[in-house]
Design an enzyme around this catalytic site. Structure first.
Site, PDB file in Angstrom:
ATOM      1  CG  HIS A 144     -10.786  18.852 -19.065  1.00 55.72           C
ATOM      2  ND1 HIS A 144      -9.705  19.351 -18.369  1.00 55.72           N
ATOM      3  CD2 HIS A 144     -11.865  19.501 -18.594  1.00 55.72           C
ATOM      4  CE1 HIS A 144     -10.134  20.259 -17.511  1.00 55.72           C
ATOM      5  NE2 HIS A 144     -11.433  20.361 -17.632  1.00 55.72           N
ATOM      6  CG  ASP A 155      -6.632  19.030 -19.531  1.00 62.66           C
ATOM      7  OD1 ASP A 155      -7.225  19.204 -20.616  1.00 62.66           O
ATOM      8  OD2 ASP A 155      -7.182  19.120 -18.414  1.00 62.66           O
ATOM      9  N   GLY A 168     -16.100  24.529 -13.157  1.00 63.89           N
ATOM     10  CA  GLY A 168     -16.356  25.803 -13.812  1.00 63.89           C
ATOM     11  C   GLY A 168     -15.111  26.621 -14.066  1.00 63.89           C
ATOM     12  CB  SER A 187     -11.851  23.143 -16.386  1.00 66.97           C
ATOM     13  OG  SER A 187     -11.873  22.179 -15.375  1.00 66.97           O
ATOM     14  N   GLY A 188      -9.545  25.134 -17.484  1.00 68.35           N
ATOM     15  CA  GLY A 188      -9.039  25.888 -18.627  1.00 68.35           C
ATOM     16  C   GLY A 188      -8.515  27.248 -18.266  1.00 68.35           C
TER      17      GLY A 188
END
Length: 320
Positions: free
Chosen positions: A68, A116, A210, A212-213
């Site tokens: 995403h 994701d 902030g 994410s990932g």
């Protein structure tokens, strides 16, 4: 403890992955010491004013992150900082690489955020150090029991609704929440490709915009294994909703299909005290016990985490 790694002509990751020699304590919701999480990366783009997602180093050429994060048509040049602790201060141990390509999982689904996961190839290889090392990955078939202690790291915002990321890398410890409890909390939509963590019915600790990932990891002895990728959630540290993460162990074959001979470290182990069992495969860690985050509008589904736009890119959050 013995290990073997049979990959013709490749740099085996088993001797380096999952070790954080400068990490001598684990506490929740505070600044991380330099080198504590040597696989943590900051993914940046001038289009978003700098940091917009996190990621984890899995070998000398590749970073793992969330799909995403890379849905916007205005990403521009993407860069990765490794060995970084502060977003504004001095970082004597960091290195910078541009990203030559990013690969989103072909079955990534927006808005459900199923699958994701994304891979980023660095423009040139990095050299490992105490501050830059790859993380081990949870192997196919791994299970993480409800209550398993897990750590999430990132530079995301420190409270829900804020748009100011943290300057210093944050770390927080949260327990795994079973998929059944997580699915009940969200009223459906939690798939087997997801893993949840947080203080259900208590709140106070979580990832947020902030982050994410970025990685969620668990430790057995001195070895760290990545179980999840920060994906989505409703709010931050809400007691009703645990954070949701992409389940890394579901993607071993997909990740390997891009790695060539330099595959990530696969390590197979149980959570029985003191027992670690290595396979003769390169890379991943299988953690056995009993067995995502984004939504600026606090919707159940995520709308692609970016900062001022979409990606509800998530951060380590500790409520006061």
């Amino acid at each position: 403890m013995t290990s073997t790694c049979i990959v013709g002509g490749s740099l085996c990751q088993l001797d380096v992955c999952g070790h954080a020699p400068l990490n001598n304590k684990i506490v929740g919701g505070q600044n991380a010491a330099a080198g504590s999480w040597p696989w943590q990366v900051s993914i940046q783009s001038a289009s978003f004013g700098g940091h917009f997602c996190g990621g984890s180093l899995i070998n000398k050429d590749w970073v793992l992150s969330a799909a995403h994060c890379f849905q916007s048509s205005s990403l521009g040049t993407i860069g990765v900082y490794l060995g970084r602790r502060s977003q504004s201060g001095s970082n004597p141990n960091q290195v910078y690489r541009t990203v030559s390509r990013f690969i989103n999982h072909p079955s990534y689904n927006n808005p459900s955020d199923d699958n994701d996961i994304a891979l980023l190839q660095l423009s040139s290889s990095v050299t490992f150090s105490d501050y830059i090392k790859p993380v081990c990955l949870a192997a196919a078939g791994s299970t993480f029991a409800a209550g398993t202690e897990s750590w999430v790291t990132g530079w995301g915002v420190l409270q829900s609704g804020s748009n100011q990321i943290s300057d210093i890398l944050q770390e927080v410890m949260i327990p795994i929440v079973s998929n059944s409890d997580c699915n009940n909390a969200y009223g459906g939509g939690i798939t087997s490709n997801m893993i949840c963590a947080g203080l259900l019915n208590q709140g106070g600790k979580d990832s947020c915009q902030g982050d994410s990932g970025g990685p969620m990891v668990s430790r057995n002895g001195s070895l760290w294994t990545q179980s999840g990728i920060v994906s989505f959630g409703i709010g931050c540290a809400d007691p009703k909703y645990p954070g949701v993460y992409a389940r890394v162990s579901r993607y071993q074959d997909w990740i390997n299909s891009y790695m060539g001979s330099n595959q990530p470290g696969y390590v197979s182990y149980t959570n029985q005290p003191g027992y670690v069992s290595f396979t003769n495969q390169p890379g991943y860690v299988s953690f056995t016990s009993d067995g995502f985050r984004s939504s600026p509008n606090l919707l159940l589904f995520s709308i692609s985490l970016t900062f001022s736009i979409i990606p509800f890119i998530c951060s380590v959050f500790l409520s006061s």
